[in-house]
Design a protein around this motif. Structure first.
Motif, mmCIF file in Angstrom:
data_model
loop_
_atom_site.group_PDB
_atom_site.id
_atom_site.type_symbol
_atom_site.label_atom_id
_atom_site.label_comp_id
_atom_site.label_asym_id
_atom_site.label_seq_id
_atom_site.Cartn_x
_atom_site.Cartn_y
_atom_site.Cartn_z
ATOM 1 N N LYS A 32 87.983 41.825 126.071
ATOM 2 C CA LYS A 32 87.929 40.391 125.856
ATOM 3 C C LYS A 32 88.304 40.078 124.409
ATOM 4 O O LYS A 32 88.074 40.885 123.496
ATOM 5 N N LEU A 33 88.870 38.898 124.221
ATOM 6 C CA LEU A 33 89.234 38.467 122.875
ATOM 7 C C LEU A 33 88.011 38.433 121.964
ATOM 8 O O LEU A 33 86.892 38.169 122.414
ATOM 9 N N ASP A 34 88.251 38.690 120.681
ATOM 10 C CA ASP A 34 87.226 38.555 119.638
ATOM 11 C C ASP A 34 86.085 39.565 119.749
ATOM 12 O O ASP A 34 85.024 39.359 119.159
ATOM 13 N N THR A 35 86.275 40.647 120.481
ATOM 14 C CA THR A 35 85.188 41.620 120.616
ATOM 15 C C THR A 35 85.436 42.905 119.842
ATOM 16 O O THR A 35 84.485 43.598 119.486
ATOM 17 N N LEU A 36 86.689 43.239 119.579
ATOM 18 C CA LEU A 36 87.000 44.440 118.804
ATOM 19 C C LEU A 36 86.924 44.138 117.310
ATOM 20 O O LEU A 36 87.193 43.012 116.876
ATOM 21 N N GLU A 37 86.595 45.162 116.536
ATOM 22 C CA GLU A 37 86.525 45.040 115.080
ATOM 23 C C GLU A 37 87.684 45.795 114.435
ATOM 24 O O GLU A 37 88.178 46.784 114.986
ATOM 25 N N PHE A 71 95.252 48.173 103.401
ATOM 26 C CA PHE A 71 95.646 46.767 103.494
ATOM 27 C C PHE A 71 94.855 46.026 104.566
ATOM 28 O O PHE A 71 94.302 44.944 104.323
ATOM 29 N N PHE A 72 94.768 46.606 105.769
ATOM 30 C CA PHE A 72 94.168 45.881 106.883
ATOM 31 C C PHE A 72 92.644 45.918 106.870
ATOM 32 O O PHE A 72 92.003 45.077 107.505
ATOM 33 N N SER A 73 92.057 46.858 106.162
ATOM 34 C CA SER A 73 90.594 46.899 106.079
ATOM 35 C C SER A 73 90.055 45.664 105.366
ATOM 36 O O SER A 73 88.883 45.298 105.535
ATOM 37 N N LYS A 74 90.910 44.995 104.589
ATOM 38 C CA LYS A 74 90.491 43.794 103.854
ATOM 39 C C LYS A 74 90.851 42.504 104.590
ATOM 40 O O LYS A 74 90.529 41.413 104.129
ATOM 41 N N MET A 75 91.547 42.631 105.722
ATOM 42 C CA MET A 75 91.990 41.440 106.457
ATOM 43 C C MET A 75 90.914 40.980 107.428
ATOM 44 O O MET A 75 90.247 41.783 108.073
ATOM 45 N N LYS A 76 90.724 39.670 107.542
ATOM 46 C CA LYS A 76 89.747 39.126 108.474
ATOM 47 C C LYS A 76 90.155 39.432 109.910
ATOM 48 O O LYS A 76 91.329 39.479 110.241
ATOM 49 N N LYS A 77 89.128 39.610 110.730
ATOM 50 C CA LYS A 77 89.365 40.027 112.115
ATOM 51 C C LYS A 77 90.285 39.072 112.867
ATOM 52 O O LYS A 77 91.203 39.510 113.571
ATOM 53 N N GLU A 78 90.066 37.774 112.728
ATOM 54 C CA GLU A 78 90.864 36.797 113.469
ATOM 55 C C GLU A 78 92.345 36.925 113.137
ATOM 56 O O GLU A 78 93.205 36.840 114.013
ATOM 57 N N ARG A 79 92.641 37.152 111.860
ATOM 58 C CA ARG A 79 94.032 37.273 111.447
ATOM 59 C C ARG A 79 94.607 38.615 111.873
ATOM 60 O O ARG A 79 95.763 38.711 112.290
ATOM 61 N N PHE A 80 93.809 39.671 111.768
ATOM 62 C CA PHE A 80 94.263 41.009 112.130
ATOM 63 C C PHE A 80 94.727 41.043 113.585
ATOM 64 O O PHE A 80 95.809 41.546 113.900
ATOM 65 N N PHE A 81 93.924 40.501 114.480
ATOM 66 C CA PHE A 81 94.248 40.573 115.903
ATOM 67 C C PHE A 81 95.218 39.482 116.340
ATOM 68 O O PHE A 81 95.625 39.449 117.500
ATOM 69 N N ILE A 277 92.297 26.586 129.038
ATOM 70 C CA ILE A 277 91.194 26.945 128.163
ATOM 71 C C ILE A 277 91.791 27.326 126.817
ATOM 72 O O ILE A 277 92.769 28.043 126.759
ATOM 73 N N PRO A 278 91.248 26.845 125.706
ATOM 74 C CA PRO A 278 91.847 27.131 124.394
ATOM 75 C C PRO A 278 92.033 28.626 124.159
ATOM 76 O O PRO A 278 91.186 29.433 124.533
ATOM 77 N N ILE A 279 93.165 28.981 123.570
ATOM 78 C CA ILE A 279 93.428 30.381 123.237
ATOM 79 C C ILE A 279 92.304 30.905 122.343
ATOM 80 O O ILE A 279 91.927 30.282 121.357
ATOM 81 N N GLY A 280 91.778 32.044 122.701
ATOM 82 C CA GLY A 280 90.679 32.626 121.950
ATOM 83 C C GLY A 280 89.331 32.347 122.574
ATOM 84 O O GLY A 280 88.321 32.917 122.186
ATOM 85 N N SER A 281 89.285 31.472 123.584
ATOM 86 C CA SER A 281 88.031 31.164 124.241
ATOM 87 C C SER A 281 87.538 32.372 125.012
ATOM 88 O O SER A 281 88.308 33.148 125.550
ATOM 89 N N THR A 282 86.244 32.527 125.079
ATOM 90 C CA THR A 282 85.671 33.617 125.866
ATOM 91 C C THR A 282 84.942 33.071 127.084
ATOM 92 O O THR A 282 84.098 33.729 127.665
#
Length: 293
Positions: A32-37, A71-81, A277-282
């Motif tokens: 599901k979206l927004d569940t991985l880190e 580089f990516f360890s400093k990026m916010k999750k929403e932007r990374f994915f 349903i808005p993109i990113g909705s769970t």
């Protein structure tokens, strides 16, 4: 057999030769979206038991793995994915993919996709993700079978020197296309997951928001249908992924496809939840009120 049917009949596929030419299998996990880190992806990329050593990180920019880690360890999750990420080995022959799927039907999903030779695949590397809070399902299949079941452009078959069933050739906008309607292993994107009928399949609790548990658990065709110790349902339709095109194995794929009623679920999602349903909705509460009978 009529003369035209004889002339247009497809040449049998030499699956042994194709398996030697295209030996890679695919292992795909759906979340599901927004569940991985981000840290989970970085740890996976750096796992020494991946089956091959990853050296190149592309998608956002072209980095070495070491530079990408920083580089990516400093990026916010929403932007990374938001971006897709491709990781290649030293010869650029095998890769790991992190794919943010644009929702044909919402909600969308995140996929982790491993591609490589069957001898190099190491399932224990990925088993911790089976109990991940966002895990929905996973599949493993011959990469070329994915092509045969889903590719429509004739020119791509010619490029791979794969015989074409001329009875299925259509001309659309001046381009020769293959009619893939009815292919039992055709993939379908629905809310939060992909639906497939393929060699090996794993289903977590969240998969039952889309498909009926009793249909999955009660499927008696194929090689295996067992509940693993980690609570995941594992189904193996046939023994050898490279034999997917054998008539009996295609029949088993078709039976699983029809048992789950993949096409009805896909059609329902397109009609009721396509981009609504808005993109990113769970949101998934609707799944408790409807599942294909």
């Amino acid at each position: 057999m009529k003369i035209l049917e004889w002339f247009y009949r497809p040449k049998p596929l030499d699956t042994q030769a194709l398996a030697e030419k295209y030996p890679d299998i695919t292992f795909e996990m759906c979340f599901k979206l927004d569940t991985l880190e981000v840290s989970e992806i970085i740890d996976l990329v750096n796992n020494p038991n991946m089956g091959y050593i990853l050296k190149r990180w592309t998608g956002y920019k072209d980095f070495s793995i070491e530079k990408g880690n920083t580089f990516f360890s400093k990026m916010k999750k929403e932007r990374f994915f938001y971006y897709g990420h491709l990781f290649y080995d030293t010869e650029n022959k095998h890769r790991l993919t992190i794919a943010n799927i644009v929702p044909i039907v919402s909600p969308g999903l995140i996929r982790i996709i491993w591609r490589g030779s069957i001898e190099k695949f190491n399932l224990p590397v990925f088993e911790p993700f089976f109990t991940h809070k966002g895990f929905v399902c996973a599949y493993s299949f011959w990469g070329l079978d994915e092509f045969l079941q889903n590719e429509t452009f004739v020119r791509n078959y010619l490029e791979k020197e794969i015989p074409i069933d001329k009875r299925k050739v259509l001309r659309i906008d001046g381009e020769k296309r293959i009619n893939i309607d009815g292919n039992p292993g055709r993939n379908r994107q629905v809310c939060n997951m992909m639906l497939r009928s393929c060699w090996r399949m794993w289903f977590g609790e969240q998969a039952y928001e889309m498909i009926k548990r009793e249909k999955v658990e009660g499927f008696e065709e194929g090689m295996q249908n067992i509940l693993l110790e980690n609570g995941i349902r594992f189904i193996e339709l046939y023994d050898n992924p490279f034999d997917s095109n054998e008539p009996y194995n295609r029949e088993i794929q078709q039976k699983f496809n029809e048992t789950i009623d993949i096409e009805s679920i896909y059609k329902y999602c397109l009609e009721h939840f396509g981009m609504r349903i808005p993109i990113g909705s769970t949101k998934a509460e609707w799944g408790q009120n409807w599942r294909a009978d």
